[in-house]
Design a protein around this motif. Structure first.
Motif, short mmCIF file in Angstrom:
data_model
loop_
_atom_site.label_atom_id
_atom_site.label_comp_id
_atom_site.label_asym_id
_atom_site.label_seq_id
_atom_site.Cartn_x
_atom_site.Cartn_y
_atom_site.Cartn_z
N LEU A 1 5.22 -5.26 -13.45
CA LEU A 1 6.62 -5.63 -13.66
C LEU A 1 7.01 -5.54 -15.13
N THR A 2 6.07 -5.86 -16.02
CA THR A 2 6.35 -5.75 -17.46
C THR A 2 6.63 -4.30 -17.83
N LYS A 3 5.84 -3.39 -17.25
CA LYS A 3 6.05 -1.96 -17.50
C LYS A 3 7.41 -1.51 -16.97
N ASN B 1 16.31 -1.29 -16.89
CA ASN B 1 17.10 -2.52 -17.00
C ASN B 1 17.61 -2.92 -15.61
N ASP B 2 16.72 -3.58 -14.87
CA ASP B 2 17.03 -3.93 -13.49
C ASP B 2 16.94 -5.45 -13.33
N THR B 3 18.02 -6.07 -12.87
CA THR B 3 18.06 -7.54 -12.77
C THR B 3 17.05 -8.07 -11.76
N LEU B 4 16.82 -7.35 -10.68
CA LEU B 4 15.88 -7.80 -9.65
C LEU B 4 14.48 -7.98 -10.24
N TYR B 5 14.01 -6.93 -10.94
CA TYR B 5 12.65 -6.98 -11.45
C TYR B 5 12.51 -7.97 -12.61
N LYS B 6 13.54 -8.08 -13.43
CA LYS B 6 13.50 -9.06 -14.53
C LYS B 6 13.44 -10.48 -13.98
N LEU C 1 9.42 4.47 -11.33
CA LEU C 1 9.32 3.06 -11.68
C LEU C 1 9.83 2.15 -10.56
N GLU C 2 10.75 2.68 -9.77
CA GLU C 2 11.29 1.90 -8.64
C GLU C 2 10.16 1.52 -7.68
N TYR C 3 9.32 2.51 -7.37
CA TYR C 3 8.20 2.24 -6.46
C TYR C 3 7.15 1.34 -7.13
N LEU C 4 6.98 1.48 -8.43
CA LEU C 4 6.03 0.61 -9.14
C LEU C 4 6.50 -0.84 -9.06
N LEU D 1 0.83 -1.22 0.00
CA LEU D 1 0.00 0.00 0.00
C LEU D 1 0.86 1.26 0.00
N LEU D 2 1.94 1.25 0.79
CA LEU D 2 2.81 2.42 0.87
C LEU D 2 3.59 2.62 -0.42
N ALA D 3 4.11 1.53 -0.99
CA ALA D 3 4.85 1.64 -2.26
C ALA D 3 3.94 2.16 -3.37
N SER D 4 2.68 1.72 -3.36
CA SER D 4 1.70 2.19 -4.35
C SER D 4 1.45 3.68 -4.17
N LYS D 5 1.36 4.12 -2.92
CA LYS D 5 1.15 5.54 -2.62
C LYS D 5 2.34 6.37 -3.10
N LEU D 6 3.54 5.87 -2.83
CA LEU D 6 4.76 6.59 -3.24
C LEU D 6 4.88 6.64 -4.76
#
Length: 428
Positions: free
Chosen positions: A326-328, A334-339, A296-299, A284-289
């Protein structure tokens, strides 16, 4: 600008003085033609701290107009010039005619104290405070006692003054004497805390308590005052102090509560949610941020936390939301964590195994020796039924950092079961 201000000051001062004239002059009536010019020069002398000159000019104004305010101003400037003996002589001359002039008596007491005649200053101060019973005269008496280092006596008069109006500046003087001069530290704290509870913790009182608690290394007291101070002004600097104290005491639950209530340092709050594995609040907090900062980091974070929060009971709606976010993110970052995370979800939930493995291979180009990412690729092979390739990768994973993770053990178990089934199938 200076001329306009000075003329305005002159005008106001002239009106004030006019009301004190013995003949009750009207507000705009001058006692003599050059009165406003004298006032202007006298005020200018005060401004540049030429107090002797100012004193002479105000004395001339008094001689020409007989307005008492000019006399008081002349005496005040003599006092500021530290010409105490002359000040006393002038005051004595006027007190012969008006022995009950309280203003002149106060200047005389101050001048006597400053010139070293403490005993006479105390005698006159005691008499004055007894006659008027006014807080200001109690304070004056206390100040003379303080100058003579008679702190117990000074304390009595300050307490009498405080009892009449509960003035925080008087209380501050009381606290300083108790804490510094009389070493009655607990009494100083008690006086300040009592005032704070009854009349509020103002800037002055809060700061004095902060200074004392800091000096005493009283963390609980310090935290209590900072929280009261924060409730007054909501200043971020005060919030930082509260956060630092909670961090120092490692009281993360109360720190979390404070951050939730105050709205301060939401990034830190997000980290605390993660430490507590409260993924629902983190989501909820990350969505708010994300909505606030469009980052995109918070997304990406909101997608991961949404997935983790619903892991025990995932449904198609949640999976669709997570994959979409995550697709967006990976399309623009280009972030290895999200990929890896996206790839693993596509594989594990058999949404699009090959596409998921494609993301994992991209990640491994950047970090080819990551046990976590190799595990994800091995899981892809397992989902495709290529258990031999999966086993080969998992044996490598076991030698790398993270190889002892429970999820790795679970994957290895599933892959071994797959291989056994395939061997049995071939034997048939």
């Amino acid at each position: 600008m200076y001329k306009i201000f000075l003329l305005l000051f002159v005008s106001i001062f002239f009106i004030s003085c006019a009301t004190t004239h013995e003949n009750k002059l009207t507000p705009n009536e001058k006692a003599f033609d050059e009165e406003d010019t004298y006032i202007m020069f006298a005020l200018r002398a005060e401004q540049v701290k030429s107090y002797q000159t100012a004193a002479k000019l105000f004395a001339q104004l008094y001689d020409k107009s007989q307005k008492k305010e000019y006399l008081y101003r002349s005496v005040q400037n003599r006092y500021l010039a530290k010409d105490y003996n002359t000040t006393i002589e002038i005051i004595n001359r006027y007190l012969e005619y008006e022995p009950n002039d309280r203003k002149l008596q106060r200047y005389k007491i101050g001048s006597l104290a400053e010139s070293g005649n403490i005993s006479e200053a105390i005698s006159l101060a005691l008499l004055l405070s007894k006659q008027t019973q006014q807080p200001d005269d109690y304070i004056l008496t206390a100040d003379v006692y303080i100058k003579n280092r008679q702190y117990e006596e000074a304390l009595q008069y300050l307490e009498s003054a405080y009892a009449k109006e509960y003035n925080e500046k008087i209380l501050d003087k009381i606290a300083i004497i108790l804490y510094v001069n009389l070493s009655r530290k607990k009494d100083a704290i008690a006086e300040l805390e009592t005032h704070s509870r009854m009349h509020g913790c103002s800037e002055l009182i809060c700061n004095r308590l902060i200074g004392i608690y800091s000096n005493e290394n009283d963390i609980d007291g310090l935290l209590s005052v900072y929280k009261r101070k924060y409730s007054l002004d909501k200043e971020s600097e005060v919030a930082k102090k509260i956060i630092q104290i909670y961090g120092y005491t490692r009281d993360y639950v109360k720190l979390m509560n404070f951050l939730e209530e105050s709205g301060e340092d939401e990034e830190l709050l997000l980290q605390l949610y993660l430490s507590a594995k409260d993924f629902k609040k983190a989501y909820l907090l990350a969505s708010k941020l994300y909505k606030k900062e469009n980052s995109l980091e918070y997304l990406g974070q909101s997608a991961i936390y949404e997935y983790e929060a619903n892991k025990a009971d995932l449904n198609k709606k949640v999976l669709k939301s997570v994959v979409s976010k995550l697709t967006k993110v990976v399309a623009n970052k280009n972030d290895t964590l999200y990929k890896n995370y996206l790839g693993y979800i596509l594989i594990d939930h058999e949404i699009d195994i090959k596409k998921g493995m494609k993301y994992i291979r991209e990640v491994l180009k950047v970090k080819p020796k990551s046990g976590y990412y190799l595990d994800s690729l091995a899981w892809g092979y397992y989902k495709l039924g290529q258990c031999k390739k999966a086993k080969k990768l998992m044996l490598k994973v076991k030698t790398l950092e993270g190889g002892d993770d429970p999820e790795v053990d679970l994957h290895m178990k599933k892959i071994n079961e797959c291989l056994k089934k395939q061997i049995l199938k071939r034997k048939k």
